[in-house]
Design a protein around this motif. Structure first.
Motif, PDB file in Angstrom:
ATOM      1  N   GLU A  51       0.838  -1.190   0.000  1.00 46.65           N
ATOM      2  CA  GLU A  51       0.000   0.000   0.000  1.00 46.65           C
ATOM      3  C   GLU A  51       0.877   1.245   0.000  1.00 46.65           C
ATOM      4  O   GLU A  51       1.833   1.357   0.755  1.00 46.65           O
ATOM      5  CB  GLU A  51      -0.891   0.001   1.236  1.00 46.65           C
ATOM      6  N   SER A  52       0.537   2.180  -0.857  1.00 48.51           N
ATOM      7  CA  SER A  52       1.306   3.411  -0.962  1.00 48.51           C
ATOM      8  C   SER A  52       1.027   4.312   0.236  1.00 48.51           C
ATOM      9  O   SER A  52      -0.099   4.395   0.730  1.00 48.51           O
ATOM     10  CB  SER A  52       0.938   4.149  -2.245  1.00 48.51           C
ATOM     11  N   LYS A  53       2.053   4.983   0.685  1.00 45.42           N
ATOM     12  CA  LYS A  53       1.924   5.943   1.786  1.00 45.42           C
ATOM     13  C   LYS A  53       1.885   7.371   1.249  1.00 45.42           C
ATOM     14  O   LYS A  53       1.943   8.318   2.007  1.00 45.42           O
ATOM     15  CB  LYS A  53       3.076   5.760   2.765  1.00 45.42           C
ATOM     16  N   ILE A  54       1.771   7.494  -0.071  1.00 54.64           N
ATOM     17  CA  ILE A  54       1.720   8.799  -0.713  1.00 54.64           C
ATOM     18  C   ILE A  54       0.269   9.250  -0.802  1.00 54.64           C
ATOM     19  O   ILE A  54      -0.590   8.533  -1.310  1.00 54.64           O
ATOM     20  CB  ILE A  54       2.355   8.755  -2.114  1.00 54.64           C
ATOM     21  N   VAL A  55       0.018  10.459  -0.298  1.00 55.63           N
ATOM     22  CA  VAL A  55      -1.323  11.029  -0.286  1.00 55.63           C
ATOM     23  C   VAL A  55      -1.279  12.372  -1.011  1.00 55.63           C
ATOM     24  O   VAL A  55      -0.435  13.210  -0.698  1.00 55.63           O
ATOM     25  CB  VAL A  55      -1.814  11.246   1.172  1.00 55.63           C
ATOM     26  N   TYR A  56      -2.181  12.567  -1.953  1.00 55.00           N
ATOM     27  CA  TYR A  56      -2.245  13.836  -2.684  1.00 55.00           C
ATOM     28  C   TYR A  56      -3.231  14.757  -1.992  1.00 55.00           C
ATOM     29  O   TYR A  56      -4.405  14.433  -1.863  1.00 55.00           O
ATOM     30  CB  TYR A  56      -2.629  13.597  -4.145  1.00 55.00           C
TER      31      TYR A  56
ATOM     32  N   TYR B  16       5.568   7.240   7.780  1.00 57.55           N
ATOM     33  CA  TYR B  16       4.164   7.290   8.201  1.00 57.55           C
ATOM     34  C   TYR B  16       3.288   7.742   7.037  1.00 57.55           C
ATOM     35  O   TYR B  16       2.307   7.099   6.700  1.00 57.55           O
ATOM     36  CB  TYR B  16       3.968   8.233   9.389  1.00 57.55           C
ATOM     37  N   THR B  17       3.642   8.872   6.440  1.00 59.78           N
ATOM     38  CA  THR B  17       2.884   9.392   5.305  1.00 59.78           C
ATOM     39  C   THR B  17       3.757  10.341   4.492  1.00 59.78           C
ATOM     40  O   THR B  17       4.687  10.941   5.012  1.00 59.78           O
ATOM     41  CB  THR B  17       1.598  10.115   5.762  1.00 59.78           C
ATOM     42  N   VAL B  18       3.434  10.432   3.213  1.00 60.49           N
ATOM     43  CA  VAL B  18       4.082  11.366   2.302  1.00 60.49           C
ATOM     44  C   VAL B  18       2.945  12.170   1.672  1.00 60.49           C
ATOM     45  O   VAL B  18       2.135  11.621   0.934  1.00 60.49           O
ATOM     46  CB  VAL B  18       4.889  10.634   1.211  1.00 60.49           C
ATOM     47  N   GLU B  19       2.880  13.443   2.014  1.00 57.03           N
ATOM     48  CA  GLU B  19       1.798  14.285   1.522  1.00 57.03           C
ATOM     49  C   GLU B  19       2.302  15.149   0.373  1.00 57.03           C
ATOM     50  O   GLU B  19       3.254  15.916   0.528  1.00 57.03           O
ATOM     51  CB  GLU B  19       1.263  15.181   2.639  1.00 57.03           C
ATOM     52  N   CYS B  20       1.664  15.027  -0.771  1.00 60.80           N
ATOM     53  CA  CYS B  20       2.023  15.813  -1.950  1.00 60.80           C
ATOM     54  C   CYS B  20       1.075  17.005  -2.040  1.00 60.80           C
ATOM     55  O   CYS B  20      -0.093  16.854  -2.387  1.00 60.80           O
ATOM     56  CB  CYS B  20       1.930  14.963  -3.212  1.00 60.80           C
ATOM     57  N   TRP B  21       1.583  18.159  -1.696  1.00 59.67           N
ATOM     58  CA  TRP B  21       0.829  19.401  -1.784  1.00 59.67           C
ATOM     59  C   TRP B  21       1.089  20.026  -3.144  1.00 59.67           C
ATOM     60  O   TRP B  21       1.827  19.486  -3.946  1.00 59.67           O
ATOM     61  CB  TRP B  21       1.214  20.330  -0.633  1.00 59.67           C
ATOM     62  N   ARG B  22       0.521  21.180  -3.386  1.00 58.85           N
ATOM     63  CA  ARG B  22       0.627  21.788  -4.709  1.00 58.85           C
ATOM     64  C   ARG B  22       2.072  22.111  -5.090  1.00 58.85           C
ATOM     65  O   ARG B  22       2.490  21.888  -6.221  1.00 58.85           O
ATOM     66  CB  ARG B  22      -0.220  23.044  -4.768  1.00 58.85           C
ATOM     67  N   TYR B  23       2.855  22.628  -4.159  1.00 58.90           N
ATOM     68  CA  TYR B  23       4.213  23.064  -4.490  1.00 58.90           C
ATOM     69  C   TYR B  23       5.307  22.353  -3.708  1.00 58.90           C
ATOM     70  O   TYR B  23       6.485  22.600  -3.951  1.00 58.90           O
ATOM     71  CB  TYR B  23       4.355  24.572  -4.258  1.00 58.90           C
TER      72      TYR B  23
END
Length: 157
Positions: A14-19, A48-55
């Motif tokens: 399961e990916s820990k990347i969250v957009y 724990y998590t990788v959050e991809c924000w706009r920039y």
């Protein structure tokens, strides 16, 4: 003569990347947990998590709470290949990371990342795709490093 071929297995997890933004950054396609593990010298389980924000990318892991530029991530196969605008963003990032002395090479850990990715190759099409990608981004590496990458690439064929 019996050869001991080690079967390469594909690991699906399961990916820990969250957009977190409706608008994705053009370099978001290169964000991977494997790159983060090398960047911060941690294991996948520590993320724990990788959050991809706009920039920017926010990495939250055991002992790590950092904002990371999208331009820190190396290219991968399986997504749209890098374009000239991506090259510009990478070069600008590398230049800003080296105390205003123009350094046009990728960080050393990119070599380690690519070498690890070569070890995961499971098909001829992947092998071909990685070869095309390395030729496309060869500007990012010193000639010695590029030769090291090529040797690793062919060793895993």
């Amino acid at each position: 003569m019996v050869s001991s071929l080690k079967a390469k297995t594909l690991v699906i997890r399961e990916s820990k990347i969250v957009y977190k933004s409706l608008t994705r950054h053009q370099l978001a396609r290169f964000v991977t947990e494997e790159a983060i593990c090398l960047m911060y010298k941690i294991s996948y389980e520590d993320i724990y998590t990788v959050e991809c924000w706009r920039y920017v990318v926010y990495v939250h892991a055991k002992g790590v709470s950092k904002f990371v530029s999208y331009a820190d991530f190396p290219p991968i196969i399986g997504v749209q290949p890098p374009a000239e605008i991506d090259f510009i963003k990478w070069r600008r990032r590398w230049r800003s990371q080296h105390d205003h002395t123009y350094k046009k090479q990728a960080p050393q850990w990119w070599t380690e990342f690519l070498t690890q990715e070569f070890q995961r190759i499971t098909s001829d099409s992947e092998f071909y795709s990685w070869g095309k990608l390395i030729e496309l981004i060869k500007f990012a590496f010193h000639e010695d490093t590029l030769q090291e990458l090529r040797n690793s690439y062919y060793a895993n064929s």
